[in-house]
Design a protein around this motif. Sequence first.
Motif, mmCIF file in Angstrom:
data_model
loop_
_atom_site.group_PDB
_atom_site.id
_atom_site.type_symbol
_atom_site.label_atom_id
_atom_site.label_comp_id
_atom_site.label_asym_id
_atom_site.label_seq_id
_atom_site.Cartn_x
_atom_site.Cartn_y
_atom_site.Cartn_z
ATOM 1 N N LEU A 79 -5.519 1.572 7.660
ATOM 2 C CA LEU A 79 -6.773 1.200 7.017
ATOM 3 C C LEU A 79 -7.929 1.772 7.816
ATOM 4 O O LEU A 79 -7.961 1.663 9.042
ATOM 5 N N TYR A 106 -7.670 2.900 2.273
ATOM 6 C CA TYR A 106 -6.297 3.201 2.693
ATOM 7 C C TYR A 106 -6.168 4.704 2.945
ATOM 8 O O TYR A 106 -6.538 5.518 2.110
ATOM 9 N N HIS A 152 -1.000 6.138 7.064
ATOM 10 C CA HIS A 152 -0.575 4.778 6.720
ATOM 11 C C HIS A 152 -1.363 3.760 7.551
ATOM 12 O O HIS A 152 -0.821 2.997 8.355
ATOM 13 N N LEU A 171 0.819 -1.206 0.000
ATOM 14 C CA LEU A 171 0.000 0.000 0.000
ATOM 15 C C LEU A 171 0.857 1.262 0.000
ATOM 16 O O LEU A 171 0.501 2.260 -0.632
ATOM 17 N N VAL A 224 -9.508 -1.201 -0.089
ATOM 18 C CA VAL A 224 -8.800 -2.457 0.175
ATOM 19 C C VAL A 224 -9.825 -3.512 0.576
ATOM 20 O O VAL A 224 -10.455 -3.403 1.631
#
Length: 225
Positions: free
Chosen positions: A118, A111, A116, A73, A102
């Motif tokens: 989810l 994302y 950084h 990612l 995602v």
Amino acid sequence: MLLTTLITRPLAVALLLAARPASMAQDAPAPKVELPAPARGGGMPLMQALEGRRSTRGFADRALPAEVLSNLLWAADGVNRPATGGRTAPSSYAKYPVDVYVVLPRGLYRYDPPGHRLVAVAGGDHRAEAGTEPHERVAPLNLVYVADLGRVGETPAPASREDWLSWSAIEAGCIAQNVNLYCASEGLGAVVRVSVPQGEFRKAAGLRADQVILLGQSVGHPASR
């Protein structure tokens, strides 16, 4: 208490990557899942990765490690210049309208590059809403690229909806190629596709009218490995 406060981050992501029994398919995922820090060194030399880039349409039913998801990612659209917020993929006027959704066996996420991490969108296995072919529903990871035209705002030069759709499609293509090269470097399979069921995915992700589905991409271990 959030799942990520109970267990280590790599283990938290690993649990989300793994498929759950059907009776637990609708369990809500953690609202936010912090990913392990991406490894920014190593990997295959660029020219070798380009030589190895190809489309894969057969995947093993095997989850990706948490570290691999994190690195993938970040390679796709992560922040590589923290001072400015610049990312690994280019974007017109640095507006970054393309979101990477995602799709894992455990849930559907978005994302968040600056964090950084989810961000949970929906619980359960939504791979059937992310692709139409059998191999897409076996792949442990499906990415869906969505242009959020509601946040492009003002630009120095006049830009129409058609302009932003075109620019967003270019941005999504750059993100997808980043994923392709990462997968080639790591021995993973990937395929870029337009086979995203528009109505089904829009409903699963709760998309607004000004959010446009651009591309899908399936990722996993090649079936022969």
